[in-house]
Design a protein around this motif. Structure first.
Motif, PDB file in Angstrom:
ATOM      1  N   GLN A  65      36.637  44.829  29.704  1.00 20.13           N
ATOM      2  CA  GLN A  65      35.343  44.708  28.660  1.00 20.13           C
ATOM      3  C   GLN A  65      33.842  45.409  30.084  1.00 20.13           C
ATOM      4  O   GLN A  65      33.689  43.487  30.107  1.00 20.13           O
ATOM      5  CB  GLN A  65      35.312  44.982  27.448  1.00 20.13           C
ATOM      6  CG  GLN A  65      34.384  45.177  26.776  1.00 20.13           C
ATOM      7  CD  GLN A  65      33.643  44.259  25.590  1.00 20.13           C
ATOM      8  OE1 GLN A  65      34.093  43.645  25.178  1.00 20.13           O
ATOM      9  NE2 GLN A  65      33.617  44.845  24.420  1.00 20.13           N
ATOM     10  N   GLU A  66      33.512  45.779  29.530  1.00 17.50           N
ATOM     11  CA  GLU A  66      32.340  46.132  30.471  1.00 17.50           C
ATOM     12  C   GLU A  66      30.600  45.042  30.384  1.00 17.50           C
ATOM     13  O   GLU A  66      30.465  45.374  29.218  1.00 17.50           O
ATOM     14  CB  GLU A  66      31.225  47.301  31.021  1.00 17.50           C
ATOM     15  CG  GLU A  66      30.181  47.063  32.244  1.00 17.50           C
ATOM     16  CD  GLU A  66      29.504  48.342  32.237  1.00 17.50           C
ATOM     17  OE1 GLU A  66      29.701  48.796  33.314  1.00 17.50           O
ATOM     18  OE2 GLU A  66      28.836  49.641  31.460  1.00 17.50           O
ATOM     19  N   GLN A  67      30.479  43.532  30.940  1.00 10.93           N
ATOM     20  CA  GLN A  67      29.443  42.657  30.460  1.00 10.93           C
ATOM     21  C   GLN A  67      27.862  43.634  29.892  1.00 10.93           C
ATOM     22  O   GLN A  67      28.168  45.052  31.054  1.00 10.93           O
ATOM     23  CB  GLN A  67      29.433  42.413  31.405  1.00 10.93           C
ATOM     24  CG  GLN A  67      28.540  41.008  31.188  1.00 10.93           C
ATOM     25  CD  GLN A  67      28.404  39.647  30.875  1.00 10.93           C
ATOM     26  OE1 GLN A  67      29.958  39.534  29.564  1.00 10.93           O
ATOM     27  NE2 GLN A  67      28.088  38.830  31.107  1.00 10.93           N
ATOM     28  N   GLY A  68      27.727  43.802  28.796  1.00  9.31           N
ATOM     29  CA  GLY A  68      26.221  44.273  29.240  1.00  9.31           C
ATOM     30  C   GLY A  68      26.526  45.756  28.139  1.00  9.31           C
ATOM     31  O   GLY A  68      25.965  45.425  27.287  1.00  9.31           O
TER      32      GLY A  68
ATOM     33  N   ASN B 232      29.363  46.642  27.062  1.00  6.26           N
ATOM     34  CA  ASN B 232      30.312  46.346  26.147  1.00  6.26           C
ATOM     35  C   ASN B 232      31.527  47.785  26.472  1.00  6.26           C
ATOM     36  O   ASN B 232      32.016  47.867  25.457  1.00  6.26           O
ATOM     37  CB  ASN B 232      30.298  45.774  24.681  1.00  6.26           C
ATOM     38  CG  ASN B 232      30.354  44.694  24.128  1.00  6.26           C
ATOM     39  OD1 ASN B 232      30.684  43.740  25.504  1.00  6.26           O
ATOM     40  ND2 ASN B 232      29.823  43.723  22.974  1.00  6.26           N
TER      41      ASN B 232
ATOM     42  N   GLN C 285      36.073  43.817  40.102  1.00 13.45           N
ATOM     43  CA  GLN C 285      35.314  43.451  38.863  1.00 13.45           C
ATOM     44  C   GLN C 285      35.369  42.091  38.769  1.00 13.45           C
ATOM     45  O   GLN C 285      36.012  41.531  38.744  1.00 13.45           O
ATOM     46  CB  GLN C 285      37.129  44.303  37.953  1.00 13.45           C
ATOM     47  CG  GLN C 285      36.752  45.410  37.430  1.00 13.45           C
ATOM     48  CD  GLN C 285      37.701  45.873  36.273  1.00 13.45           C
ATOM     49  OE1 GLN C 285      38.748  44.730  36.530  1.00 13.45           O
ATOM     50  NE2 GLN C 285      38.054  46.675  35.786  1.00 13.45           N
TER      51      GLN C 285
ATOM     52  N   HIS D  12      33.190  37.756  34.092  1.00  9.45           N
ATOM     53  CA  HIS D  12      32.166  36.553  33.634  1.00  9.45           C
ATOM     54  C   HIS D  12      33.319  35.774  32.205  1.00  9.45           C
ATOM     55  O   HIS D  12      32.861  34.666  31.760  1.00  9.45           O
ATOM     56  CB  HIS D  12      31.912  37.410  32.471  1.00  9.45           C
ATOM     57  CG  HIS D  12      30.462  37.892  33.905  1.00  9.45           C
ATOM     58  ND1 HIS D  12      29.745  37.325  34.775  1.00  9.45           N
ATOM     59  CD2 HIS D  12      30.576  39.383  34.178  1.00  9.45           C
ATOM     60  CE1 HIS D  12      29.192  38.916  35.464  1.00  9.45           C
ATOM     61  NE2 HIS D  12      29.680  40.162  34.746  1.00  9.45           N
ATOM     62  N   GLU D  13      34.280  36.366  31.450  1.00  8.23           N
ATOM     63  CA  GLU D  13      34.460  35.490  30.666  1.00  8.23           C
ATOM     64  C   GLU D  13      36.267  36.135  31.080  1.00  8.23           C
ATOM     65  O   GLU D  13      36.352  37.144  30.434  1.00  8.23           O
ATOM     66  CB  GLU D  13      34.260  36.104  29.129  1.00  8.23           C
ATOM     67  CG  GLU D  13      34.595  35.056  28.094  1.00  8.23           C
ATOM     68  CD  GLU D  13      33.127  35.287  26.830  1.00  8.23           C
ATOM     69  OE1 GLU D  13      32.556  34.997  27.073  1.00  8.23           O
ATOM     70  OE2 GLU D  13      33.533  36.732  26.436  1.00  8.23           O
TER      71      GLU D  13
ATOM     72  N   LYS E  60      35.515  40.213  29.850  1.00  8.36           N
ATOM     73  CA  LYS E  60      34.290  41.119  30.446  1.00  8.36           C
ATOM     74  C   LYS E  60      34.053  40.245  31.865  1.00  8.36           C
ATOM     75  O   LYS E  60      34.151  40.137  32.440  1.00  8.36           O
ATOM     76  CB  LYS E  60      33.140  39.680  29.657  1.00  8.36           C
ATOM     77  CG  LYS E  60      33.702  39.932  28.674  1.00  8.36           C
ATOM     78  CD  LYS E  60      32.503  41.379  27.363  1.00  8.36           C
ATOM     79  CE  LYS E  60      32.608  41.257  26.079  1.00  8.36           C
ATOM     80  NZ  LYS E  60      31.397  40.372  25.604  1.00  8.36           N
TER      81      LYS E  60
ATOM     82  N   THR F 143      31.505  42.846  34.930  1.00 10.34           N
ATOM     83  CA  THR F 143      30.845  43.456  35.980  1.00 10.34           C
ATOM     84  C   THR F 143      31.434  44.187  37.032  1.00 10.34           C
ATOM     85  O   THR F 143      32.526  43.766  37.398  1.00 10.34           O
ATOM     86  CB  THR F 143      29.593  42.558  36.495  1.00 10.34           C
ATOM     87  OG1 THR F 143      29.232  41.703  35.283  1.00 10.34           O
ATOM     88  CG2 THR F 143      28.653  43.840  37.549  1.00 10.34           C
TER      89      THR F 143
ATOM     90  N   ASP G 257      31.754  46.182  19.833  1.00 15.92           N
ATOM     91  CA  ASP G 257      32.914  44.793  20.176  1.00 15.92           C
ATOM     92  C   ASP G 257      34.473  44.947  20.071  1.00 15.92           C
ATOM     93  O   ASP G 257      34.675  46.297  19.079  1.00 15.92           O
ATOM     94  CB  ASP G 257      33.000  43.406  18.914  1.00 15.92           C
ATOM     95  CG  ASP G 257      31.452  42.875  18.798  1.00 15.92           C
ATOM     96  OD1 ASP G 257      30.741  42.748  20.119  1.00 15.92           O
ATOM     97  OD2 ASP G 257      30.739  42.607  17.590  1.00 15.92           O
TER      98      ASP G 257
END
Lengths: 129, 129
Positions: free
Chosen positions: A20-23, A25, A68, A71-72, A85, A87, B26
């Motif tokens: 899933q793309e950070q920012g 979503n 990719q 981040h999480e 998550k 980028t 989400d």
């Protein structure tokens, strides 16, 4: 107990991983991970999947450069699905799909048909050399 | 060709389906669908999954009342993963998880451990009567 041992890998030692793309979503793609792929993902901070067709680790972006950054890393209640998550690097907006599109989910159901809705951002022939 | 026949069901006739919340974007959960579940989802405009543990169709919300209204059905490039855009009804904010949480992805990886980050919004004992 090791954090990898707590998870419920399927009979082939795999589980689905959603990127899933950070920012935004946006859901970019779903691929598969084995234990080693998840361990490498956590270690390197970049998405490493397991390619079921090539039967080996797939360092996302290894050919395209479209890495990719992770981040999480989350796990679901049943401990059998991963959510990353990320980028999506290499192009703006990010290209996660091998067809040159932002997301792999570019077909929408409409009146008994699948319609392509999202544009190709870059010719795949210029992505994979 | 029928829109259901174009898809690549796995050896058990299933594929993963991601439920993403309309608006917030989400990721709420991932469940599985067979042909019939997807057909019913499209027909009814609400999420119908296939429960692998109970080996039958699972009309999401049938016990909890927490029905998922489906706004959009997407399929990925390999035609083997479904993405639903949903409104999670029954509580505000929506509760998709059987633990009484908004999303099933409430555990985050942190330094070799899974940490629970998201709160229980409603006691599951009062959801499932």
């Amino acid at each position: 107990m090791n954090w990898l041992d707590e998870l419920k890998w399927d009979s082939q030692g795999l589980m689905p991983a959603i990127a899933q793309e950070q920012g935004s979503n946006d859901v970019l793609m779903l691929a598969w991970m084995n234990r080693e792929a998840l361990q490498k993902t956590a270690e390197l901070g970049r998405a490493v999947y397991f390619s079921r067709s090539r039967n080996k680790l797939w360092f996302k972006g290894e050919e395209s450069g479209h890495v990719q950054i992770v981040h999480e890393i989350r796990i679901d209640c049943d401990q059998d699905v991963i959510l990353l998550k990320v980028t999506q690097t290499g192009h703006t907006p990010g290209i996660a799909c091998h067809t040159g599109r932002h997301s792999c989910f570019y077909r929408v159901y409409e009146n008994g048909e699948w319609k392509v809705t999202d544009p190709v951002l870059k010719d795949p022939q210029t992505i994979y050399k």
